[in-house]
Design a protein around this motif. Sequence first.
Motif, PDB file in Angstrom:
ATOM      1  N   TRP A   7      -3.041   6.978   7.752  1.00 28.23           N
ATOM      2  CA  TRP A   7      -3.324   5.575   7.509  1.00 28.23           C
ATOM      3  C   TRP A   7      -2.062   4.753   7.754  1.00 28.23           C
ATOM      4  O   TRP A   7      -0.951   5.263   7.658  1.00 28.23           O
ATOM      5  N   ILE A   8      -2.273   3.453   8.007  1.00 32.83           N
ATOM      6  CA  ILE A   8      -1.153   2.523   8.148  1.00 32.83           C
ATOM      7  C   ILE A   8      -1.602   1.183   7.567  1.00 32.83           C
ATOM      8  O   ILE A   8      -2.789   0.841   7.629  1.00 32.83           O
ATOM      9  N   THR A   9      -0.673   0.440   6.986  1.00 30.50           N
ATOM     10  CA  THR A   9      -1.026  -0.871   6.456  1.00 30.50           C
ATOM     11  C   THR A   9      -1.123  -1.871   7.608  1.00 30.50           C
ATOM     12  O   THR A   9      -0.485  -1.690   8.645  1.00 30.50           O
ATOM     13  N   PRO A  10      -1.924  -2.922   7.445  1.00 28.78           N
ATOM     14  CA  PRO A  10      -2.045  -3.925   8.508  1.00 28.78           C
ATOM     15  C   PRO A  10      -0.696  -4.534   8.904  1.00 28.78           C
ATOM     16  O   PRO A  10      -0.488  -4.856  10.071  1.00 28.78           O
ATOM     17  N   GLU A 108     -14.659   1.818  -4.659  1.00 25.57           N
ATOM     18  CA  GLU A 108     -13.919   0.633  -5.076  1.00 25.57           C
ATOM     19  C   GLU A 108     -12.968   1.032  -6.195  1.00 25.57           C
ATOM     20  O   GLU A 108     -13.377   1.716  -7.135  1.00 25.57           O
ATOM     21  N   PRO A 109     -11.714   0.618  -6.126  1.00 25.45           N
ATOM     22  CA  PRO A 109     -10.824   0.900  -7.250  1.00 25.45           C
ATOM     23  C   PRO A 109     -11.254   0.071  -8.457  1.00 25.45           C
ATOM     24  O   PRO A 109     -11.554  -1.116  -8.329  1.00 25.45           O
ATOM     25  N   SER A 110     -11.304   0.705  -9.612  1.00 23.23           N
ATOM     26  CA  SER A 110     -11.649  -0.016 -10.835  1.00 23.23           C
ATOM     27  C   SER A 110     -10.413  -0.749 -11.344  1.00 23.23           C
ATOM     28  O   SER A 110      -9.280  -0.492 -10.903  1.00 23.23           O
ATOM     29  N   GLY A 142     -24.231  15.157   4.004  1.00 26.96           N
ATOM     30  CA  GLY A 142     -23.464  16.208   4.644  1.00 26.96           C
ATOM     31  C   GLY A 142     -22.365  15.707   5.563  1.00 26.96           C
ATOM     32  O   GLY A 142     -21.693  16.490   6.216  1.00 26.96           O
ATOM     33  N   GLY A 143     -22.165  14.396   5.629  1.00 28.95           N
ATOM     34  CA  GLY A 143     -21.123  13.828   6.486  1.00 28.95           C
ATOM     35  C   GLY A 143     -19.777  13.789   5.775  1.00 28.95           C
ATOM     36  O   GLY A 143     -19.558  14.474   4.780  1.00 28.95           O
ATOM     37  N   GLU A 144     -18.893  12.958   6.292  1.00 27.93           N
ATOM     38  CA  GLU A 144     -17.558  12.836   5.715  1.00 27.93           C
ATOM     39  C   GLU A 144     -17.583  11.999   4.446  1.00 27.93           C
ATOM     40  O   GLU A 144     -18.435  11.136   4.279  1.00 27.93           O
ATOM     41  N   ARG A 145     -16.617  12.277   3.608  1.00 27.28           N
ATOM     42  CA  ARG A 145     -16.457  11.495   2.390  1.00 27.28           C
ATOM     43  C   ARG A 145     -15.817  10.148   2.722  1.00 27.28           C
ATOM     44  O   ARG A 145     -14.855  10.106   3.476  1.00 27.28           O
ATOM     45  N   PRO A 146     -16.319   9.055   2.131  1.00 28.79           N
ATOM     46  CA  PRO A 146     -15.608   7.794   2.288  1.00 28.79           C
ATOM     47  C   PRO A 146     -14.290   7.884   1.521  1.00 28.79           C
ATOM     48  O   PRO A 146     -14.215   8.526   0.467  1.00 28.79           O
ATOM     49  N   VAL A 147     -13.262   7.274   2.040  1.00 26.53           N
ATOM     50  CA  VAL A 147     -11.956   7.305   1.377  1.00 26.53           C
ATOM     51  C   VAL A 147     -11.230   5.993   1.640  1.00 26.53           C
ATOM     52  O   VAL A 147     -11.334   5.430   2.735  1.00 26.53           O
ATOM     53  N   ARG A 148     -10.558   5.509   0.605  1.00 27.48           N
ATOM     54  CA  ARG A 148      -9.712   4.327   0.735  1.00 27.48           C
ATOM     55  C   ARG A 148      -8.341   4.687   0.196  1.00 27.48           C
ATOM     56  O   ARG A 148      -8.219   5.468  -0.749  1.00 27.48           O
ATOM     57  N   ALA A 149      -7.313   4.110   0.798  1.00 31.66           N
ATOM     58  CA  ALA A 149      -5.940   4.406   0.404  1.00 31.66           C
ATOM     59  C   ALA A 149      -5.182   3.095   0.190  1.00 31.66           C
ATOM     60  O   ALA A 149      -5.401   2.123   0.927  1.00 31.66           O
ATOM     61  N   PHE A 150      -4.298   3.108  -0.804  1.00 26.62           N
ATOM     62  CA  PHE A 150      -3.545   1.922  -1.182  1.00 26.62           C
ATOM     63  C   PHE A 150      -2.098   2.299  -1.461  1.00 26.62           C
ATOM     64  O   PHE A 150      -1.817   3.406  -1.912  1.00 26.62           O
ATOM     65  N   PRO A 153       3.726  -1.365  -3.654  1.00 26.95           N
ATOM     66  CA  PRO A 153       5.159  -1.649  -3.542  1.00 26.95           C
ATOM     67  C   PRO A 153       5.673  -2.313  -4.822  1.00 26.95           C
ATOM     68  O   PRO A 153       4.983  -3.159  -5.412  1.00 26.95           O
ATOM     69  N   GLN A 154       6.858  -1.925  -5.233  1.00 26.44           N
ATOM     70  CA  GLN A 154       7.430  -2.466  -6.457  1.00 26.44           C
ATOM     71  C   GLN A 154       7.579  -3.982  -6.367  1.00 26.44           C
ATOM     72  O   GLN A 154       8.076  -4.517  -5.379  1.00 26.44           O
ATOM     73  N   GLY A 155       7.083  -4.665  -7.406  1.00 28.90           N
ATOM     74  CA  GLY A 155       7.207  -6.114  -7.477  1.00 28.90           C
ATOM     75  C   GLY A 155       6.255  -6.878  -6.579  1.00 28.90           C
ATOM     76  O   GLY A 155       6.397  -8.091  -6.427  1.00 28.90           O
ATOM     77  N   GLU A 156       5.285  -6.179  -5.974  1.00 31.98           N
ATOM     78  CA  GLU A 156       4.342  -6.832  -5.063  1.00 31.98           C
ATOM     79  C   GLU A 156       2.913  -6.415  -5.408  1.00 31.98           C
ATOM     80  O   GLU A 156       2.698  -5.456  -6.135  1.00 31.98           O
ATOM     81  N   LEU A 157       1.952  -7.126  -4.845  1.00 27.54           N
ATOM     82  CA  LEU A 157       0.553  -6.715  -4.975  1.00 27.54           C
ATOM     83  C   LEU A 157       0.308  -5.486  -4.106  1.00 27.54           C
ATOM     84  O   LEU A 157       1.010  -5.268  -3.108  1.00 27.54           O
ATOM     85  N   HIS A 158      -0.696  -4.710  -4.472  1.00 34.48           N
ATOM     86  CA  HIS A 158      -1.019  -3.516  -3.688  1.00 34.48           C
ATOM     87  C   HIS A 158      -1.540  -3.920  -2.308  1.00 34.48           C
ATOM     88  O   HIS A 158      -2.016  -5.029  -2.105  1.00 34.48           O
ATOM     89  N   ILE A 159      -1.393  -2.984  -1.372  1.00 36.50           N
ATOM     90  CA  ILE A 159      -1.832  -3.193   0.013  1.00 36.50           C
ATOM     91  C   ILE A 159      -2.760  -2.037   0.378  1.00 36.50           C
ATOM     92  O   ILE A 159      -2.433  -0.877   0.133  1.00 36.50           O
ATOM     93  N   GLU A 160      -3.892  -2.356   0.970  1.00 38.46           N
ATOM     94  CA  GLU A 160      -4.799  -1.292   1.404  1.00 38.46           C
ATOM     95  C   GLU A 160      -4.393  -0.809   2.788  1.00 38.46           C
ATOM     96  O   GLU A 160      -4.117  -1.592   3.690  1.00 38.46           O
ATOM     97  N   PHE A 161      -4.365   0.510   2.929  1.00 32.76           N
ATOM     98  CA  PHE A 161      -4.136   1.126   4.226  1.00 32.76           C
ATOM     99  C   PHE A 161      -5.427   1.057   5.043  1.00 32.76           C
ATOM    100  O   PHE A 161      -6.525   1.021   4.487  1.00 32.76           O
TER     101      PHE A 161
END
Length: 169
Positions: A7-10, A108-110, A142-150, A153-161
């Motif tokens: 993954w890579i961030t935008p 979705e992250p809770s 039977g397909g792939e699992r959905p996955v999200r990655a985040f 960064p310290q002192g910042e809002l999270h970023i989704e990959f």
Amino acid sequence: MSCGREWITPCRRYALRLTVASWNQIDRECGYSGKIETGGILIGHYTTDESTAVVIEALSPPKDSARGRSWFHRGVRGLHGLLKKRWDSKVRTYYIGEWHYHPANIVEPSGDDLAQMYDINADSRYSCREPVMLIVGQARYGGERPVRAFVFPQGELHIEFKEHTAARR
């Protein structure tokens, strides 16, 4: 090293790689867990330029973890000694972040997931300025699992990959 997922961030500031073995471990744990949430920690290292977190191990939940249909609290039993052993080994690896399974098709992250990651980011005992979180869902038909990655960064809002599909092998 084989790359299982990447993954890579935008903004292209952060990247994340999972080895085949670490992704397979997560997939197995999700399969064993069925309709109950589960999770664990991610262990690895950063590339020389520190732009990419490379995950080489995805640990099973510690024995003192607690879980239910819509909640999971990762335990800590045995983690301190295990992480010290990884740090002291010839090939040094360390805590990179968390993985978490939601037994659903939509991942979705809770609020609790996000709060935990911001707490980890602020806790100097983790020694992790930019922890990552993977949220994995239930495989569809039977397909792939959905996955999200985040990344957090310290002192910042999270970023989704965003998954870098060309890198998948």
